[in-house]
Write a protein that holds these residues in place. Sequence first.
Motif, PDB file in Angstrom:
ATOM      1  N   CYS A 183      -0.176  -1.080 -10.129  1.00 18.42           N
ATOM      2  CA  CYS A 183      -0.317   0.994 -10.089  1.00 18.42           C
ATOM      3  C   CYS A 183       0.025   1.339 -11.278  1.00 18.42           C
ATOM      4  CB  CYS A 183      -0.315   1.140  -9.164  1.00 18.42           C
ATOM      5  SG  CYS A 183      -0.800   2.702  -8.557  1.00 18.42           S
ATOM      6  N   ARG A 215       2.435   4.274  -1.324  1.00 18.87           N
ATOM      7  CA  ARG A 215       2.993   4.860  -2.635  1.00 18.87           C
ATOM      8  C   ARG A 215       3.947   6.656  -2.515  1.00 18.87           C
ATOM      9  NH1 ARG A 215       0.862   1.089  -3.815  1.00 18.87           N
ATOM     10  NH2 ARG A 215      -1.589   2.001  -4.438  1.00 18.87           N
ATOM     11  N   ASP A 253       0.757  -1.249   0.251  1.00 24.60           N
ATOM     12  CA  ASP A 253      -0.392  -0.106   0.236  1.00 24.60           C
ATOM     13  C   ASP A 253       0.824   1.297   0.044  1.00 24.60           C
ATOM     14  OD1 ASP A 253      -1.806  -1.626  -0.001  1.00 24.60           O
ATOM     15  OD2 ASP A 253      -2.811  -1.028   2.039  1.00 24.60           O
ATOM     16  N   LYS A 266      -2.260   3.784  -0.163  1.00 24.17           N
ATOM     17  CA  LYS A 266      -2.748   3.821  -1.072  1.00 24.17           C
ATOM     18  C   LYS A 266      -4.282   4.698  -0.285  1.00 24.17           C
ATOM     19  CE  LYS A 266      -5.499  -0.039  -3.309  1.00 24.17           C
ATOM     20  NZ  LYS A 266      -5.370  -1.518  -3.866  1.00 24.17           N
TER      21      LYS A 266
END
Length: 348
Positions: free
Chosen positions: A340, A200, A198, A317
């Motif tokens: 992604c 980023r 998750d 995320k």
Amino acid sequence: MPQHDNRYQVRKAAVDSILQDRSESPENCATAFAPVNIALCKYWGKRDPILNLPVTSSLSVSLPPLGSTTEIRIGADRDDVTLNDEPITPQSAFASRVVDFLDLFRTARDLRFSVRTTNTVPTAAGLASSASGFAALTLALDRLFGWDLPPKQLSILARLGSGSASRSVARGFVEWHAGSATHGADSFAEALACTWPDLRVGVIDVDFGRKSQSSREAMQRTVDTSALYHSWAQKVADDLAEIRSALHAHDFERLGAAAESNALGMHATMLGARPPILYWLPGTVKAIHRVHQMREDGINVYLTIDAGPNVKILFTKNDMSAVQAAFPGLTVIAPFDPECPTLPTDSD
Ligand code: PMV
């Protein structure tokens, strides 16, 4: 070849100690990719500038698919270097650095090399590509000569091109162990056994075009003149322990807070240099305030800044839409999620 140059001799001895047991079966051409990496705990300061041996350990996360793809070919009658399909003039600092590195790998036959590098870092992403560039070149040399070196030794060789390149030969979270040996055989990076699907990383465009002072010079001046540098090694030891522990516990707030504090601490050491080093622009400070305001508003976003004005943010995320609303046009990378997209979001 600069065989009588002390710098060359010291670096060549480090390379020879790695390659002494390796047989060579050269191909004509080989290609390799290496990702960009961003440090959560920074490398700032060398104890040996010839071998790029760091004062402290550091820890990064790799950002594929951003990185460098490098093809190396032998058989030409002179070295040539191409970057993003543009031939690079041999007098340029970029070509000299590459040729200086290649000098370490010419065999008795005095080989010449053609190097073609393409950066999949968007040209304007503000992410340093020397780490991915020297890591990709090292991996391509390993394939070209058929050495089949283990990751530790590839990391040591890449380090001779650029310190942070030692971390780009591996993927995921990567720790570069400072080591203590004078020859650097214990100063290498290795991947940590953890992932964070998750996570980023966003890159804020403060000024992608600016040609800033090289990290090499800035680092050395900080070590030589900044009184604040005396506290840096202890800060790194504390931040590294906190970051390792946060990774282990999968605790994003602790990870982000330690990474942000480490980056700001690094810039504080630069401000203490004589003359002072300030990479920040008004847009850098604006982005810092915006990140801090977002945290006050309950969004878990943290920042880090390298040797330049651009701000990179860390978030998860869940907060993607809030972050994209605050920073339109942000380039977002999902280091552990191949599904992604990593393209910039809608521009403002
Ligand atoms: O490897 P260099 O010489 O480009 O130095 C990298 C320095 C920082 O990016 C500021 C910190 C780091 O650990 O990557």
